[in-house]
Design an enzyme around this catalytic site. Sequence first.
Site, PDB file in Angstrom:
ATOM      1  CG  HIS A 291       4.240  -6.324  -1.152  1.00 38.24           C
ATOM      2  ND1 HIS A 291       4.391  -5.038  -1.606  1.00 38.24           N
ATOM      3  CD2 HIS A 291       3.032  -6.738  -1.618  1.00 38.24           C
ATOM      4  CE1 HIS A 291       3.324  -4.700  -2.311  1.00 38.24           C
ATOM      5  NE2 HIS A 291       2.486  -5.712  -2.339  1.00 38.24           N
TER       6      HIS A 291
ATOM      7  CB  SER B 145      -3.913   2.588   1.855  1.00 36.48           C
ATOM      8  OG  SER B 145      -4.059   1.987   0.602  1.00 36.48           O
TER       9      SER B 145
ATOM     10  CE  LYS C 191      -3.342  -1.186  -0.616  1.00 36.21           C
ATOM     11  NZ  LYS C 191      -3.612  -1.998  -1.865  1.00 36.21           N
TER      12      LYS C 191
HETATM   13  P1  A3P Z   1      -5.131   4.657  -1.350  1.00 33.30           P
HETATM   14  O1  A3P Z   1      -5.784   3.440  -0.786  1.00 33.30           O
HETATM   15  O2  A3P Z   1      -4.684   5.614  -0.275  1.00 33.30           O
HETATM   16  O3  A3P Z   1      -5.937   5.330  -2.411  1.00 33.30           O
HETATM   17  P2  A3P Z   1      -0.080  -0.457  -3.535  1.00 33.30           P
HETATM   18  O4  A3P Z   1      -0.021  -0.410  -5.024  1.00 33.30           O
HETATM   19  O5  A3P Z   1       1.252  -0.481  -2.880  1.00 33.30           O
HETATM   20  O6  A3P Z   1      -0.999  -1.529  -3.057  1.00 33.30           O
HETATM   21  O7  A3P Z   1      -0.687   0.942  -3.046  1.00 33.30           O
HETATM   22  C1  A3P Z   1      -2.013   1.286  -3.319  1.00 33.30           C
HETATM   23  C2  A3P Z   1      -2.192   2.753  -3.022  1.00 33.30           C
HETATM   24  O8  A3P Z   1      -1.526   3.531  -4.033  1.00 33.30           O
HETATM   25  C3  A3P Z   1      -3.656   3.163  -3.037  1.00 33.30           C
HETATM   26  O9  A3P Z   1      -3.757   4.201  -2.068  1.00 33.30           O
HETATM   27  C4  A3P Z   1      -3.789   3.657  -4.462  1.00 33.30           C
HETATM   28  O10 A3P Z   1      -4.896   4.487  -4.683  1.00 33.30           O
HETATM   29  C5  A3P Z   1      -2.475   4.402  -4.624  1.00 33.30           C
HETATM   30  N1  A3P Z   1      -2.135   4.658  -6.040  1.00 33.30           N
HETATM   31  C6  A3P Z   1      -2.002   3.761  -7.035  1.00 33.30           C
HETATM   32  N2  A3P Z   1      -1.731   4.376  -8.195  1.00 33.30           N
HETATM   33  C7  A3P Z   1      -1.689   5.701  -7.937  1.00 33.30           C
HETATM   34  C8  A3P Z   1      -1.460   6.877  -8.743  1.00 33.30           C
HETATM   35  N3  A3P Z   1      -1.238   6.804 -10.045  1.00 33.30           N
HETATM   36  N4  A3P Z   1      -1.481   8.076  -8.118  1.00 33.30           N
HETATM   37  C9  A3P Z   1      -1.706   8.165  -6.800  1.00 33.30           C
HETATM   38  N5  A3P Z   1      -1.939   7.103  -5.995  1.00 33.30           N
HETATM   39  C10 A3P Z   1      -1.935   5.880  -6.556  1.00 33.30           C
END
Ligand code: A3P
Length: 300
Positions: A112, A142, A57
Amino acid sequence: KRPGPPLQGLWGHVTQKYFRYKGINFPMMLYSEQGLQEVENEFQVRDDDIFNVTYQKSGTVWMLEILSLIRSNGDPSWCRTVPNWDRGPWYETNLGLQRARGNESPRIISSHLPVQLFAKSFFQSKAKVLYTVRNPKDVLVSLHHFAQIFRPYKEPGQLDEFLEEFLKGDVPFGSWFDHVKGWLSLRGHENFFWISYEELQQDLRGSVERICRFLGRELDTQALDAVVENTSFQAMKQNKMSNFSLSPRFILDQRKSSFLRKGISGDWKNHLTTAQSEAFDRIYQEQMRGLDLTFPWDEP
Ligand code: A3P
Protein backbone atom coordinates in the site's frame (compact mmCIF):
# COMPACT_ATOMS: atom_id res chain seq x y z
CA LYS A 1 5.82 -16.52 14.06
CA ARG A 2 2.67 -14.55 14.89
CA PRO A 3 2.16 -13.88 18.59
CA GLY A 4 -0.88 -15.64 20.04
CA PRO A 5 -3.64 -14.18 22.21
CA PRO A 6 -1.73 -14.42 25.55
CA LEU A 7 0.55 -11.67 24.28
CA GLN A 8 -2.36 -9.35 23.66
CA GLY A 9 -1.65 -7.29 26.78
CA LEU A 10 1.87 -6.58 25.54
CA TRP A 11 0.46 -4.93 22.43
CA GLY A 12 -1.60 -2.41 24.37
CA HIS A 13 0.92 0.40 24.02
CA VAL A 14 0.93 0.22 20.22
CA THR A 15 -2.70 -0.72 19.52
CA GLN A 16 -4.54 2.01 17.61
CA LYS A 17 -1.52 4.32 17.56
CA TYR A 18 0.19 5.79 14.51
CA PHE A 19 3.61 7.23 13.81
CA ARG A 20 4.42 9.51 10.92
CA TYR A 21 7.02 8.55 8.36
CA LYS A 22 7.82 11.18 5.73
CA GLY A 23 4.46 12.82 6.34
CA ILE A 24 2.39 9.62 6.14
CA ASN A 25 0.59 7.81 9.01
CA PHE A 26 1.52 4.21 9.74
CA PRO A 27 0.05 2.02 12.51
CA MET A 28 2.67 1.23 15.17
CA MET A 29 1.44 -2.29 15.61
CA LEU A 30 2.59 -3.57 12.22
CA TYR A 31 5.11 -1.05 10.89
CA SER A 32 8.32 0.56 12.04
CA GLU A 33 10.45 3.41 10.82
CA GLN A 34 13.40 1.05 10.42
CA GLY A 35 11.33 -1.38 8.36
CA LEU A 36 10.10 1.37 6.07
CA GLN A 37 13.64 2.65 5.61
CA GLU A 38 14.84 -0.84 4.76
CA VAL A 39 12.09 -1.31 2.21
CA GLU A 40 12.84 1.99 0.56
CA ASN A 41 16.62 1.86 0.53
CA GLU A 42 17.80 -1.72 0.88
CA PHE A 43 15.16 -4.10 -0.38
CA GLN A 44 16.47 -6.02 -3.39
CA VAL A 45 13.82 -6.17 -6.06
CA ARG A 46 14.21 -9.12 -8.45
CA ASP A 47 13.44 -8.75 -12.14
CA ASP A 48 10.72 -11.38 -11.97
CA ASP A 49 8.94 -9.86 -8.95
CA ILE A 50 5.28 -9.01 -9.40
CA PHE A 51 4.00 -6.18 -7.20
CA ASN A 52 0.33 -5.93 -6.27
CA VAL A 53 -0.05 -2.27 -5.35
CA THR A 54 -3.15 -0.45 -4.14
CA TYR A 55 -4.41 2.23 -1.88
CA GLN A 56 -5.99 0.17 0.94
CA LYS A 57 -9.52 -1.19 0.41
CA SER A 58 -9.28 -1.00 -3.36
CA GLY A 59 -9.20 -4.72 -4.12
CA THR A 60 -5.76 -5.77 -2.86
CA VAL A 61 -6.67 -9.26 -1.74
CA TRP A 62 -8.78 -9.78 -4.84
CA MET A 63 -5.84 -9.00 -7.12
CA LEU A 64 -3.61 -11.09 -4.88
CA GLU A 65 -5.91 -14.06 -5.39
CA ILE A 66 -5.95 -13.49 -9.16
CA LEU A 67 -2.16 -13.30 -9.29
CA SER A 68 -1.80 -16.37 -7.07
CA LEU A 69 -4.05 -18.41 -9.34
CA ILE A 70 -2.33 -17.22 -12.50
CA ARG A 71 1.01 -18.15 -10.92
CA SER A 72 -0.25 -21.67 -10.28
CA ASN A 73 -1.92 -22.01 -13.69
CA GLY A 74 -5.42 -22.11 -12.25
CA ASP A 75 -4.61 -24.84 -9.74
CA PRO A 76 -6.31 -23.70 -6.49
CA SER A 77 -4.21 -25.83 -4.11
CA TRP A 78 -1.70 -23.08 -3.28
CA CYS A 79 -4.51 -20.65 -2.50
CA ARG A 80 -6.24 -23.24 -0.36
CA THR A 81 -3.23 -24.18 1.73
CA VAL A 82 -1.21 -20.99 2.22
CA PRO A 83 -2.63 -17.79 3.75
CA ASN A 84 -2.78 -14.88 1.31
CA TRP A 85 -0.44 -12.78 3.50
CA ASP A 86 2.26 -15.41 2.97
CA ARG A 87 1.59 -15.86 -0.75
CA GLY A 88 1.84 -12.13 -1.43
CA PRO A 89 3.18 -10.46 1.71
CA TRP A 90 2.75 -6.73 2.33
CA TYR A 91 6.45 -6.00 2.29
CA GLU A 92 6.25 -2.72 4.19
CA THR A 93 5.03 -4.51 7.35
CA ASN A 94 7.64 -5.89 9.72
CA LEU A 95 6.49 -9.48 9.24
CA GLY A 96 5.81 -9.10 5.52
CA LEU A 97 9.33 -7.87 4.82
CA GLN A 98 10.88 -11.00 6.28
CA ARG A 99 8.44 -13.16 4.41
CA ALA A 100 8.99 -11.36 1.10
CA ARG A 101 12.75 -11.74 1.44
CA GLY A 102 12.41 -15.47 2.01
CA ASN A 103 9.83 -16.26 -0.69
CA GLU A 104 10.78 -18.10 -3.85
CA SER A 105 10.75 -16.43 -7.23
CA PRO A 106 8.68 -15.43 -9.00
CA ARG A 107 7.48 -13.53 -5.94
CA ILE A 108 4.15 -11.81 -5.54
CA ILE A 109 4.54 -8.84 -3.22
CA SER A 110 1.67 -6.66 -2.03
CA SER A 111 1.99 -3.05 -1.01
CA HIS A 112 0.00 0.00 0.00
CA LEU A 113 3.02 2.28 -0.09
CA PRO A 114 2.77 5.56 -1.95
CA VAL A 115 5.14 5.61 -4.91
CA GLN A 116 7.64 7.94 -3.24
CA LEU A 117 8.24 5.41 -0.45
CA PHE A 118 8.50 2.36 -2.70
CA ALA A 119 11.70 0.27 -2.94
CA LYS A 120 14.19 2.34 -4.89
CA SER A 121 15.60 -0.75 -6.55
CA PHE A 122 12.28 -1.30 -8.31
CA PHE A 123 12.94 1.68 -10.54
CA GLN A 124 16.11 0.07 -11.92
CA SER A 125 14.49 -3.34 -12.39
CA LYS A 126 12.27 -5.16 -14.84
CA ALA A 127 9.87 -6.12 -12.05
CA LYS A 128 6.21 -5.46 -12.74
CA VAL A 129 3.65 -3.40 -10.86
CA LEU A 130 -0.09 -3.96 -11.11
CA TYR A 131 -1.96 -1.04 -9.58
CA THR A 132 -5.66 -1.39 -8.74
CA VAL A 133 -7.83 1.69 -8.17
CA ARG A 134 -11.38 1.89 -6.84
CA ASN A 135 -14.04 4.56 -6.55
CA PRO A 136 -12.76 6.55 -3.56
CA LYS A 137 -16.25 6.85 -2.09
CA ASP A 138 -16.44 3.05 -1.90
CA VAL A 139 -12.89 3.00 -0.52
CA LEU A 140 -14.00 5.41 2.19
CA VAL A 141 -17.02 3.31 3.17
CA SER A 142 -15.02 0.08 3.09
CA LEU A 143 -12.26 1.67 5.19
CA HIS A 144 -14.74 3.07 7.68
CA HIS A 145 -16.04 -0.45 8.32
CA PHE A 146 -12.57 -1.96 8.30
CA ALA A 147 -11.17 0.52 10.81
CA GLN A 148 -13.82 -0.66 13.29
CA ILE A 149 -12.55 -4.24 13.21
CA PHE A 150 -8.81 -3.83 12.58
CA ARG A 151 -6.99 -3.26 15.90
CA PRO A 152 -3.91 -1.53 14.50
CA TYR A 153 -6.21 1.28 13.28
CA LYS A 154 -7.81 4.03 15.33
CA GLU A 155 -11.52 3.78 16.06
CA PRO A 156 -12.93 5.76 13.16
CA GLY A 157 -15.87 7.45 14.90
CA GLN A 158 -18.82 8.65 12.85
CA LEU A 159 -18.64 8.63 9.07
CA ASP A 160 -18.89 12.42 8.89
CA GLU A 161 -15.74 12.94 10.91
CA PHE A 162 -13.94 10.09 9.19
CA LEU A 163 -14.83 11.50 5.78
CA GLU A 164 -12.94 14.68 6.64
CA GLU A 165 -9.88 12.75 7.78
CA PHE A 166 -9.98 10.66 4.63
CA LEU A 167 -10.20 13.70 2.36
CA LYS A 168 -7.28 15.33 4.18
CA GLY A 169 -5.25 12.14 3.97
CA ASP A 170 -5.10 11.91 7.75
CA VAL A 171 -5.47 8.11 7.67
CA PRO A 172 -2.91 5.30 7.26
CA PHE A 173 -1.08 5.51 3.91
CA GLY A 174 -2.01 9.15 3.50
CA SER A 175 -4.17 10.75 0.85
CA TRP A 176 -6.01 8.61 -1.69
CA PHE A 177 -5.55 11.42 -4.22
CA ASP A 178 -1.78 11.59 -3.78
CA HIS A 179 -1.49 7.81 -3.89
CA VAL A 180 -3.45 7.46 -7.12
CA LYS A 181 -1.84 10.45 -8.85
CA GLY A 182 1.62 9.32 -7.76
CA TRP A 183 1.27 5.77 -9.03
CA LEU A 184 -0.61 6.67 -12.19
CA SER A 185 2.23 8.96 -13.18
CA LEU A 186 3.97 5.70 -14.16
CA ARG A 187 1.37 5.12 -16.91
CA GLY A 188 3.04 4.30 -20.17
CA HIS A 189 5.98 2.47 -18.57
CA GLU A 190 6.07 -1.06 -19.91
CA ASN A 191 6.39 -2.64 -16.47
CA PHE A 192 3.37 -0.77 -15.10
CA PHE A 193 -0.25 -1.90 -15.48
CA TRP A 194 -3.34 -0.42 -13.90
CA ILE A 195 -6.92 -1.54 -13.64
CA SER A 196 -9.95 -0.61 -11.59
CA TYR A 197 -11.94 -2.65 -9.09
CA GLU A 198 -14.98 -1.73 -11.16
CA GLU A 199 -13.48 -3.29 -14.30
CA LEU A 200 -12.67 -6.46 -12.38
CA GLN A 201 -16.26 -6.56 -11.36
CA GLN A 202 -17.77 -5.81 -14.76
CA ASP A 203 -15.63 -8.30 -16.61
CA LEU A 204 -13.50 -10.54 -14.44
CA ARG A 205 -12.59 -12.93 -17.25
CA GLY A 206 -11.59 -10.18 -19.65
CA SER A 207 -9.60 -8.51 -16.86
CA VAL A 208 -7.76 -11.74 -16.07
CA GLU A 209 -6.90 -12.06 -19.76
CA ARG A 210 -5.49 -8.52 -19.79
CA ILE A 211 -3.49 -9.25 -16.64
CA CYS A 212 -2.10 -12.42 -18.22
CA ARG A 213 -1.05 -10.51 -21.32
CA PHE A 214 0.75 -7.95 -19.18
CA LEU A 215 2.50 -10.74 -17.28
CA GLY A 216 3.38 -12.57 -20.46
CA ARG A 217 1.50 -15.63 -19.26
CA GLU A 218 -0.68 -17.73 -21.51
CA LEU A 219 -3.41 -19.68 -19.80
CA ASP A 220 -5.58 -22.22 -21.60
CA THR A 221 -9.38 -22.01 -21.32
CA GLN A 222 -9.56 -24.46 -18.47
CA ALA A 223 -6.96 -22.59 -16.41
CA LEU A 224 -8.66 -19.29 -17.14
CA ASP A 225 -12.00 -20.75 -16.01
CA ALA A 226 -10.36 -21.90 -12.79
CA VAL A 227 -8.89 -18.45 -12.09
CA VAL A 228 -12.29 -16.81 -12.58
CA GLU A 229 -14.12 -19.41 -10.52
CA ASN A 230 -11.74 -19.26 -7.57
CA THR A 231 -11.52 -15.48 -7.39
CA SER A 232 -15.24 -14.78 -7.11
CA PHE A 233 -16.33 -13.03 -3.93
CA GLN A 234 -18.16 -16.18 -2.78
CA ALA A 235 -15.22 -18.50 -3.44
CA MET A 236 -12.85 -16.19 -1.57
CA LYS A 237 -15.25 -15.84 1.33
CA GLN A 238 -15.32 -19.60 1.69
CA ASN A 239 -11.55 -20.01 1.53
CA LYS A 240 -10.05 -19.69 5.00
CA MET A 241 -6.67 -18.86 3.45
CA SER A 242 -8.24 -15.80 1.83
CA ASN A 243 -10.98 -14.63 4.19
CA PHE A 244 -8.71 -13.71 7.13
CA SER A 245 -10.49 -16.09 9.51
CA LEU A 246 -6.97 -17.24 10.50
CA SER A 247 -6.08 -13.74 11.76
CA PRO A 248 -5.93 -13.58 15.54
CA ARG A 249 -8.87 -11.65 16.92
CA PHE A 250 -6.65 -9.12 18.68
CA ILE A 251 -5.58 -7.99 15.21
CA LEU A 252 -8.78 -8.46 13.23
CA ASP A 253 -12.10 -8.93 14.95
CA GLN A 254 -14.57 -10.06 12.31
CA ARG A 255 -17.54 -10.39 14.65
CA LYS A 256 -18.90 -6.94 13.77
CA SER A 257 -17.98 -6.78 10.08
CA SER A 258 -15.93 -8.85 7.64
CA PHE A 259 -12.78 -8.19 5.67
CA LEU A 260 -14.69 -9.54 2.68
CA ARG A 261 -17.66 -7.39 3.59
CA LYS A 262 -19.97 -6.76 0.61
CA GLY A 263 -17.80 -6.86 -2.47
CA ILE A 264 -19.94 -4.52 -4.55
CA SER A 265 -19.53 -1.18 -6.31
CA GLY A 266 -21.58 1.83 -5.30
CA ASP A 267 -22.20 0.87 -1.67
CA TRP A 268 -21.33 4.49 -0.84
CA LYS A 269 -24.87 5.39 -1.93
CA ASN A 270 -26.16 3.49 1.11
CA HIS A 271 -23.93 5.42 3.49
CA LEU A 272 -23.16 8.96 2.28
CA THR A 273 -25.73 11.73 2.52
CA THR A 274 -26.19 14.01 -0.51
CA ALA A 275 -24.30 16.77 1.31
CA GLN A 276 -21.41 14.44 2.12
CA SER A 277 -21.29 13.17 -1.44
CA GLU A 278 -21.26 16.72 -2.82
CA ALA A 279 -18.51 17.79 -0.44
CA PHE A 280 -16.54 14.76 -1.59
CA ASP A 281 -17.11 15.66 -5.26
CA ARG A 282 -15.80 19.18 -4.76
CA ILE A 283 -12.49 17.99 -3.32
CA TYR A 284 -12.30 15.19 -5.88
CA GLN A 285 -12.64 17.60 -8.77
CA GLU A 286 -10.10 19.99 -7.33
CA GLN A 287 -7.59 17.21 -6.63
CA MET A 288 -7.99 15.31 -9.89
CA ARG A 289 -8.00 18.34 -12.15
CA GLY A 290 -5.33 18.10 -14.79
CA LEU A 291 -5.13 14.32 -14.63
CA ASP A 292 -6.13 13.42 -18.14
CA LEU A 293 -8.06 10.31 -17.22
CA THR A 294 -11.62 9.08 -16.85
CA PHE A 295 -12.40 6.37 -14.34
CA PRO A 296 -15.45 4.09 -14.49
CA TRP A 297 -17.06 6.00 -11.58
CA ASP A 298 -16.66 9.35 -13.38
CA GLU A 299 -19.17 8.31 -16.02
CA PRO A 300 -22.67 9.58 -15.34
P1 A3P B 1 -16.02 -3.94 0.77
O1 A3P B 1 -15.64 -3.54 2.15
O2 A3P B 1 -16.65 -2.81 0.00
O3 A3P B 1 -16.83 -5.19 0.71
P2 A3P B 1 -8.56 -4.61 0.14
O4 A3P B 1 -8.27 -6.04 -0.20
O5 A3P B 1 -7.81 -3.63 -0.69
O6 A3P B 1 -8.44 -4.37 1.61
O7 A3P B 1 -10.08 -4.33 -0.27
C1 A3P B 1 -11.13 -4.95 0.41
C2 A3P B 1 -12.40 -4.74 -0.38
O8 A3P B 1 -12.36 -5.56 -1.57
C3 A3P B 1 -13.64 -5.15 0.40
O9 A3P B 1 -14.66 -4.27 -0.05
C4 A3P B 1 -13.82 -6.57 -0.09
O10 A3P B 1 -15.10 -7.09 0.11
C5 A3P B 1 -13.50 -6.40 -1.57
N1 A3P B 1 -13.20 -7.68 -2.24
C6 A3P B 1 -12.26 -8.59 -1.92
N2 A3P B 1 -12.32 -9.65 -2.73
C7 A3P B 1 -13.33 -9.42 -3.60
C8 A3P B 1 -13.91 -10.17 -4.70
N3 A3P B 1 -13.46 -11.36 -5.04
N4 A3P B 1 -14.93 -9.60 -5.37
C9 A3P B 1 -15.39 -8.38 -5.03
N5 A3P B 1 -14.91 -7.64 -4.01
C10 A3P B 1 -13.89 -8.16 -3.29
